[in-house]
Write a protein that holds these residues in place. Sequence first.
Motif, short mmCIF file in Angstrom:
data_model
loop_
_atom_site.label_atom_id
_atom_site.label_comp_id
_atom_site.label_asym_id
_atom_site.label_seq_id
_atom_site.Cartn_x
_atom_site.Cartn_y
_atom_site.Cartn_z
N ASP A 293 0.85 -1.19 0.00
CA ASP A 293 0.00 0.00 0.00
C ASP A 293 0.89 1.24 0.00
O ASP A 293 2.12 1.15 0.01
CB ASP A 293 -0.99 0.00 1.16
CG ASP A 293 -0.32 -0.07 2.52
OD1 ASP A 293 0.93 0.10 2.59
OD2 ASP A 293 -1.02 -0.30 3.52
N PHE A 294 0.25 2.40 -0.03
CA PHE A 294 0.98 3.65 -0.18
C PHE A 294 0.65 4.59 0.97
O PHE A 294 -0.45 4.57 1.52
CB PHE A 294 0.59 4.34 -1.50
CG PHE A 294 0.82 3.48 -2.71
CD1 PHE A 294 2.09 3.38 -3.27
CD2 PHE A 294 -0.22 2.78 -3.29
CE1 PHE A 294 2.31 2.58 -4.37
CE2 PHE A 294 -0.01 1.98 -4.39
CZ PHE A 294 1.26 1.88 -4.93
N THR A 312 11.88 -13.71 -1.42
CA THR A 312 11.59 -13.06 -0.14
C THR A 312 11.56 -11.54 -0.23
O THR A 312 11.20 -10.87 0.74
CB THR A 312 12.62 -13.46 0.92
OG1 THR A 312 13.92 -12.98 0.53
CG2 THR A 312 12.67 -14.97 1.10
N VAL A 313 11.94 -11.01 -1.38
CA VAL A 313 11.97 -9.56 -1.57
C VAL A 313 11.22 -9.20 -2.85
O VAL A 313 11.41 -9.84 -3.89
CB VAL A 313 13.42 -9.02 -1.63
CG1 VAL A 313 13.47 -7.59 -2.13
CG2 VAL A 313 14.07 -9.12 -0.25
N PHE A 338 10.30 -4.31 -0.84
CA PHE A 338 9.54 -4.87 0.28
C PHE A 338 10.09 -6.23 0.71
O PHE A 338 10.50 -7.04 -0.14
CB PHE A 338 8.07 -5.06 -0.10
CG PHE A 338 7.31 -3.79 -0.33
CD1 PHE A 338 6.55 -3.24 0.69
CD2 PHE A 338 7.34 -3.15 -1.55
CE1 PHE A 338 5.83 -2.07 0.50
CE2 PHE A 338 6.64 -1.98 -1.77
CZ PHE A 338 5.88 -1.44 -0.75
N ASP A 339 10.03 -6.48 2.00
CA ASP A 339 10.23 -7.82 2.55
C ASP A 339 8.89 -8.56 2.43
O ASP A 339 7.87 -8.10 2.94
CB ASP A 339 10.64 -7.71 4.02
CG ASP A 339 10.92 -9.06 4.67
OD1 ASP A 339 10.29 -10.07 4.27
OD2 ASP A 339 11.73 -9.10 5.60
N ILE A 340 8.90 -9.70 1.71
CA ILE A 340 7.66 -10.47 1.56
C ILE A 340 7.85 -11.91 2.06
O ILE A 340 7.24 -12.84 1.52
CB ILE A 340 7.14 -10.46 0.11
CG1 ILE A 340 8.22 -10.96 -0.87
CG2 ILE A 340 6.63 -9.09 -0.29
CD1 ILE A 340 7.68 -11.27 -2.25
N VAL A 347 6.34 -5.74 3.93
CA VAL A 347 6.91 -4.70 4.80
C VAL A 347 7.90 -3.88 3.98
O VAL A 347 8.85 -4.43 3.40
CB VAL A 347 7.61 -5.33 6.02
CG1 VAL A 347 8.28 -4.24 6.87
CG2 VAL A 347 6.60 -6.12 6.86
N LEU A 348 7.70 -2.57 3.93
CA LEU A 348 8.58 -1.70 3.18
C LEU A 348 9.97 -1.66 3.80
O LEU A 348 10.12 -1.37 4.99
CB LEU A 348 8.00 -0.28 3.13
CG LEU A 348 8.79 0.75 2.32
CD1 LEU A 348 8.80 0.38 0.84
CD2 LEU A 348 8.20 2.14 2.52
N LEU A 349 10.98 -1.98 2.98
CA LEU A 349 12.37 -1.95 3.43
C LEU A 349 13.08 -0.67 3.04
O LEU A 349 13.86 -0.12 3.81
CB LEU A 349 13.15 -3.14 2.84
CG LEU A 349 12.75 -4.53 3.30
CD1 LEU A 349 13.50 -5.58 2.48
CD2 LEU A 349 13.03 -4.71 4.78
N SER A 350 12.81 -0.20 1.81
CA SER A 350 13.53 0.97 1.32
C SER A 350 12.85 1.54 0.09
O SER A 350 11.99 0.88 -0.53
CB SER A 350 14.98 0.61 0.98
OG SER A 350 15.03 -0.39 -0.02
#
Length: 445
Positions: A293-294, A312-313, A338-340, A347-350
Amino acid sequence: MVIPAQVFGHDELGDIFLEKGERTNYNDISATLLEGSKNLKFLKEVAAPEMAIVREDGLENSFGDLYAHKGYAYVGTHTANGGNGGVRVFDLQDPANPEEVAVFANNDFPMTWQEKVIVKSVNTPHFKGDLAVVSVQQLDRGHPDSKGGFLLYDVTNPVEPQKLGFWEVAKSTLGTHELYLTTQGNRAIVLAASPYTDYFTQGESRDFQIVDVSDPTNPETLWQFDPRTLPEVDESFDGYFWDSPDGKVRAVFNHSTMVDETGKYAYISMWDLGTLIFDIQDPENPTYLGRTDFAAHQQGSAHSSAIAKGGTVLIETREVYVPVKDGYEESYGYTRIFDIKDKTNPVLLSEFKTDLTTDIPPTNNVTFAKTVHDPKVRGNTLYLSYYAGGIIAVDITDASNPTEIARYTPEYSDIWGVFVDRNYILASDIGSGLKVLQKNNSNNE
């Protein structure tokens, strides 16, 4: 609800609005990069074959995405001069001297364009060999002989492609923009992204459909996705617009599809709804897992995706070409990572931005030239096609800290696609076609 042409959110913007490939602002050095270099750090151009005119009327086509399979490059075509450029095939036995050996899918339907091509080796009860699927998009939906969807060709012998079949979305739609071919055991399936189909057909057909092509002469639709099945969307989706929980009215349509190497998980770029993740092990009954999402200040524009780190990413590119918009950050499109590991909860990583991201002139700033386009991953290197920015290579060894390590920007760059083939990086320029690049530092993969 009637949607005016100007609100459509990606490539098809109508005659009076910007389209990809028009090179808007390309004569303005403050707007784009014209001072290209063919030998930048870690990357060098080894071939840029002249794309010979193959149309009988002597007119040239522009170029779309590209793919490589078993030593051959397949280059799709864009909309210039009415489309119908088909797919151009190049023998890469000598990558420094690519040889064009065939053209196919160029005369099947008038007033169409063939931007996306995927080629895979397939072994089903009905077909064994190399199968190409080619997107077909209509430039004139009113033309009586035009159709939209995707074509299937046997390219086991790439020099002599043979047409096998065609899958049609619906006559009233623009057709299929992007797609992906994957295999599941002895089954072959295509995931089709046909933007605005929900709107044009009022829900009778959908933007995202899964099609069984195990028998390429007789493709069969297995399943289609209704965004209103998601709890955060429900009845607020009217075929194009969605009342987002952040209080904004956002665009929702399927721009692109991608499947991981296992054939189990699909990643669907649904523009302002983010990247949707599905378990497609049962393609007749996929399971929705989760989505990106944003933030409220970000334009969505989830355009394309790629997978890294063994699945995983997730790499998500966002094609934002209107950088100044009320209620949003001032920015062209950039990349999110994202980490998936938990696919139900990305989960947003960067976020990876470039010098183009916030280089926004006060006037004439609506341009595709400065937004990211497509991602590809090889090992710990992410390759991004970036229109005027060319090809940008990013080290994602630490996905929380992506770092640019190389850039290739040819003069008058208008790079649409990127693909990694063996030890070469392939690129497609909308105006000039195929580019073959090589890394000159083997430690940067």
